[in-house]
Design an enzyme around this catalytic site. Sequence first.
Site, PDB file in Angstrom:
ATOM      1  N   CYS A  94       0.843  -1.207   0.000  1.00 28.47           N
ATOM      2  CA  CYS A  94       0.000   0.000   0.000  1.00 28.47           C
ATOM      3  C   CYS A  94       0.879   1.257   0.000  1.00 28.47           C
ATOM      4  O   CYS A  94       1.564   1.545   0.984  1.00 28.47           O
ATOM      5  CB  CYS A  94      -0.928  -0.033   1.213  1.00 28.47           C
ATOM      6  SG  CYS A  94      -1.757   1.526   1.566  1.00 28.47           S
TER       7      CYS A  94
ATOM      8  N   CYS B 233       0.112   3.772   2.743  1.00 30.99           N
ATOM      9  CA  CYS B 233       0.580   3.245   4.031  1.00 30.99           C
ATOM     10  C   CYS B 233       2.060   3.555   4.217  1.00 30.99           C
ATOM     11  O   CYS B 233       2.498   3.969   5.307  1.00 30.99           O
ATOM     12  CB  CYS B 233       0.353   1.740   4.116  1.00 30.99           C
ATOM     13  SG  CYS B 233      -1.377   1.226   4.036  1.00 30.99           S
TER      14      CYS B 233
END
Length: 768
Positions: A32, A35
């Site tokens: 991600c 993230c």
Amino acid sequence: MSEHTVDLTAENFEQTTGNPGVVLVDFWAEWCGPCRAFAPIYDAVAAGNPDVLFGKVDTEAEHDIAGRFDIQSIPTLIAFKNGVVVHRSAGALPRGRLEALVRSLRTLDPAAMSRAEENKKLTEQGIRPPGVPPEAEWDAGDQEWAHGALDDGGEKHGPWRFWRADGTLCNECILQHGKPHGAFKRFHENGEVSQDGQFVDGALHGARTWYATDGVTTERMHENGVSETVRKTVMVYDHGRVIQVRHFDAQGQRVVPGTGEPYPERPASIPAEAEFREDLGQWALVRLDAEGERHGLCQFWTPTGELVWESEYAHGQRSGRYRSSAEGEYADPRVAFDEGQSEADLVCGIWSLLDKDGQVVLTRDLGIAQGEAELMRSPVFSNQPRTALAWREHANACLAGKRHREALLALARAAACDQRMELLVELLSRVTLPRLPESARETAEAVVEEAGQSWAPMVDCLLRGGDAAMLLRGYAVLLDQSERPRAALDFINAALLLAPERTPYLFTRGLILLNLGLDSQALKDADTLAPVESGTAAFLRTYTRSLFPRFDFWPARETPHSTYDGLPEAPGQDLEAIQRVIQKYATRLHGLRSALLTRFKPGAVPPWMPPDVSELMPGGPVDLAVEELEAEDETVSIDETLPIEQMGLPDLVRAARADWNALTWLLWACGESRVAMPRKVSPPENFGHAAGMASQRLWRCRDRRVTGGQGARMSKSPGFQFEGVEIDELHTNLVGIAERQYAEMQAMFLWLINASNVSPWQDNLRGS
């Protein structure tokens, strides 16, 4: 507690999140991107708050934890206090927002949060929670409890109050026959005022003030990059239109919203109504009309008070006097300012370059303003060719009427026709502002990037001294995209005459030449481009081969092979149905060939032209169906036609390529080795491999386009070459040509193997 983040797993999650105090948990994954971007922010805030525990859950490794908390997107942040979930948000938070959240969590009462959640459940059941009076009704549109009086027409009238689903008061206002009119207040969940202001006849008027809180709140405040340092924002309205915005810190000091730093001191030379624009780093005084468009004199200054530029506007367009700082922009080093007139955002009339004392250094007559509609109709953008003499005569007529824009473009086309640029260069020196090369490039780059499908801005920039070659190339691209390749070729050739050292422009010319069907000339440009930009040259060569292949019997070029299981053994359609579909392919190819031939002089047949397939339709072109059929509880749409009138040359050739491929493989499937109407159905032994190959290659094309080939790498699916290039190396802009070819081939085979199918052009054969 720890000043570092803690990895949470099934073994330690319950114990950790049940600790007394505040525990933050970041749900993330390695793949991600947001993230990974949030991770250093999370780590930094953890290091600065050792009294708070910062945990992390890898959702890929801890599926059970992620499932229990219904994690639908990442990063997701969940906060616990004394073991109770008190906050949840999806998406990466800026550092200031995360730090503010930590501060609010410290003072948060978990019992109050639990009560709020219980109250929301009561609202879901249609039960008024504590704090909401019994006479209040649920407003499903606003998702709030509401109470107040109604007028005789059933409209809200008088004082009204509104409560959230958790029972907390969120709004008090006065309504007049359904419209807000009078003072209003909004509240944070903790009861503090979040906003106040006033409406007049439904429109905000006067000061509207936002107030921050240290508690957890769903009220708006720190949005759109506003710093957490800002504790109060005052927005001043004039009957619904914002006329001023001011931001203040906790001490009441005015601050810059993005950074929270003190608002700069206003220089004495700048009017008191001017505001500092943080995004520009400049002072600005912008006057607006009733619609919020710039109107009147608008001015901008440096932080120390020097004029950057000023212009008169008329309802959103520059019209009237213009003046700007121009030091270091023009060829004459004495120039410090430029000034002149504008009309509807276009420069016109006499423009002057001034020194620092305001003395005129140079003037230019930029002629009359020619707007978008007038230029769109101008013959300078016509796709019809003219001689160099005719273009120069048109330029002279334009100059007589002070249409300098049109005159410059006409001389550019004349220069392209006879490769003489002296008159163009002379006119450029006479009617354009003489910028330094770097300034000319920067000015042109900004306009070309934003011009889009507009015709007026680029030549307006040319008069202002923008880089002539860059702007002419911009027109070449615009004309090529507008299906006027002959005009485009003139403009790119003029650009190369002015700047022959800009070999990347050869790529633009190569694409235009391909749009004209001049493949051999495009390949020459690729050869010239290769020493400078080998990758671009390779793309141009592959694109040329893709657009203009050899239309021979393509199945003879390769032995079909597929690794798929369950391959078909033979055609399911009978000879009569196959002959009928062959005639439809021939009809489509006949139409494409005819459309392509109209683009060339009578009798001229380029070597890449799709072959004449008249022998496949002895009775002439056949009807192509457009219909819908009901089959097995579904509606099947069939469209065998082509929108030939709407197709440019590359579209026509792509369609011809795909149809030719499908046709020749259909003939091969009947046992033919040349283009001829089959008299029997005698499929080769490897018939099934050809059908599987079509589907396998189509899947590889779509995987290459959508995932960059990730699916093929994971499944180890074999590749193939398209026009001499491995599919995994084929430029993504060219994959679509291969994809269309194999989509037609797959549809043909899906039709061929199943007698219940009606046409290769039915929509349910066009999936993956």
